[in-house]
Write a protein that holds these residues in place. Structure first.
Motif, mmCIF file in Angstrom:
data_model
loop_
_atom_site.group_PDB
_atom_site.id
_atom_site.type_symbol
_atom_site.label_atom_id
_atom_site.label_comp_id
_atom_site.label_asym_id
_atom_site.label_seq_id
_atom_site.Cartn_x
_atom_site.Cartn_y
_atom_site.Cartn_z
ATOM 1 N N VAL A 1 0.837 -1.207 0.000
ATOM 2 C CA VAL A 1 0.000 0.000 0.000
ATOM 3 C C VAL A 1 0.871 1.255 0.000
ATOM 4 N N GLY A 2 1.913 1.251 0.826
ATOM 5 C CA GLY A 2 2.817 2.394 0.863
ATOM 6 C C GLY A 2 3.511 2.621 -0.473
ATOM 7 N N ALA A 3 3.977 1.525 -1.088
ATOM 8 C CA ALA A 3 4.639 1.639 -2.397
ATOM 9 C C ALA A 3 3.662 2.124 -3.465
ATOM 10 N N PRO B 1 2.191 9.764 5.486
ATOM 11 C CA PRO B 1 1.455 8.548 5.863
ATOM 12 C C PRO B 1 1.980 7.303 5.161
ATOM 13 N N ALA B 2 2.392 7.443 3.885
ATOM 14 C CA ALA B 2 2.921 6.294 3.142
ATOM 15 C C ALA B 2 4.249 5.834 3.734
ATOM 16 N N MET C 1 -7.677 7.309 1.277
ATOM 17 C CA MET C 1 -8.619 6.480 2.024
ATOM 18 C C MET C 1 -8.145 5.035 2.095
ATOM 19 N N TYR C 2 -7.468 4.527 1.038
ATOM 20 C CA TYR C 2 -6.887 3.178 1.096
ATOM 21 C C TYR C 2 -5.912 3.089 2.265
ATOM 22 N N LEU D 1 -6.401 1.359 9.815
ATOM 23 C CA LEU D 1 -7.444 1.055 10.811
ATOM 24 C C LEU D 1 -7.641 -0.449 10.979
ATOM 25 N N ALA D 2 -7.660 -1.165 9.857
ATOM 26 C CA ALA D 2 -7.878 -2.615 9.900
ATOM 27 C C ALA D 2 -6.773 -3.320 10.679
#
Length: 252
Positions: free
Chosen positions: A31-33, A54-55, A209-210, A216-217
């Motif tokens: 997700v970060g990448a 955030p990433a 949002m991703y 959060l998950a």
């Protein structure tokens, strides 16, 4: 017997969670990448590099989760008090970083629209239609990927420097939605009708949002992991007392 059952259940859940943490670490890094790669495609429309914070944090959290999974599995199998304590502390740190990711994600998500509105006109003004120009490549990429044309609609191209210089009453080929289209404004039905500004904002907000939902998950999973580790620690700390009482009662 009930206490031993509770420990066994908590250990089973904890081992299973540690396996999930290894998988989660890979997902977080992905997700970060993904955010970095997407930002590279849209960076001309969004100049605030702090949006990548955030990433960066979520990639760091992913790397820590690999370590957490290893510590957690070893400590759980051996029922090591020191290992489980370290596991809880490190897990708490990662949990706090993911809370920070959620907060920063919401802050930067709210800033996306203002940033895009401020920079998009400048980017379109610097378009010259050549591959050597970074702004031109960025605009052509966005118009093809998001199936849009111009800032608000295709008529915005008539107010750009490129249109004034070309003098051919057309927009870039990247605005075309049909084969054989030349970008001519005499055939507007061949062009994408929606402007790019709103779609770029929507795309960047979706990416943020991703990041938020992913954080959060996994934060929720880490709370469960800390709870199970604490149960094992508490039960084990009480186990010697129970054994002493039982042995004392037997001898008496």
């Amino acid at each position: 017997m009930m206490g031993q059952c509770g420990i066994t259940s908590s250990k089973t859940v904890l081992v299973f969670l540690n396996l999930i943490f290894w998988a989660a670490a890979g997902i977080l890094c992905y997700v970060g990448a993904y955010v970095f790669i997407t930002y590279d495609d849209y960076d001309h429309f969004f100049q605030d590099v702090y949006t990548l914070i955030p990433a960066v944090i979520i990639i760091a959290a992913g790397a820590l989760l690999f370590l957490i999974g290893l510590i957690g599995c070893c400590a759980t199998v051996r029922e090591s008090h020191c290992g489980l304590t370290t596991f809880v502390v490190v897990l708490l740190l990662v949990f706090m970083t993911e809370v920070a990711v959620v907060v920063l994600g919401y802050i930067y998500r709210a800033k996306v629209e203002d940033e895009v509105n401020r920079s998009i006109i400048k980017v379109y003004d610097e378009y010259n239609g050549t591959n050597s120009n970074a702004q031109s490549r960025a605009i052509d990429y966005v118009q093809r990927q998001l199936q849009c044309c111009g800032i608000h609609n295709f008529s915005d191209w008539q107010h750009t420097h490129w249109y004034d210089k070309s003098k051919n009453n057309s927009v870039p080929i990247s605005c075309c939605k049909t084969a054989g289209c030349t970008g001519s404004l005499t055939h507007p039905e061949d062009l994408y009708q929606e402007g790019c500004e709103a779609l770029v904002v929507k795309k960047l907000q979706e990416i943020m949002m991703y990041v938020i939902w992913t954080a959060l998950a996994f934060a929720a999973m880490q709370m469960l992991g800390m709870l199970c580790a604490c149960v094992v620690l508490c039960r084990r700390s009480k186990a010697p007392t129970y054994e002493l009482l039982i042995n004392g009662g037997t001898q008496a």
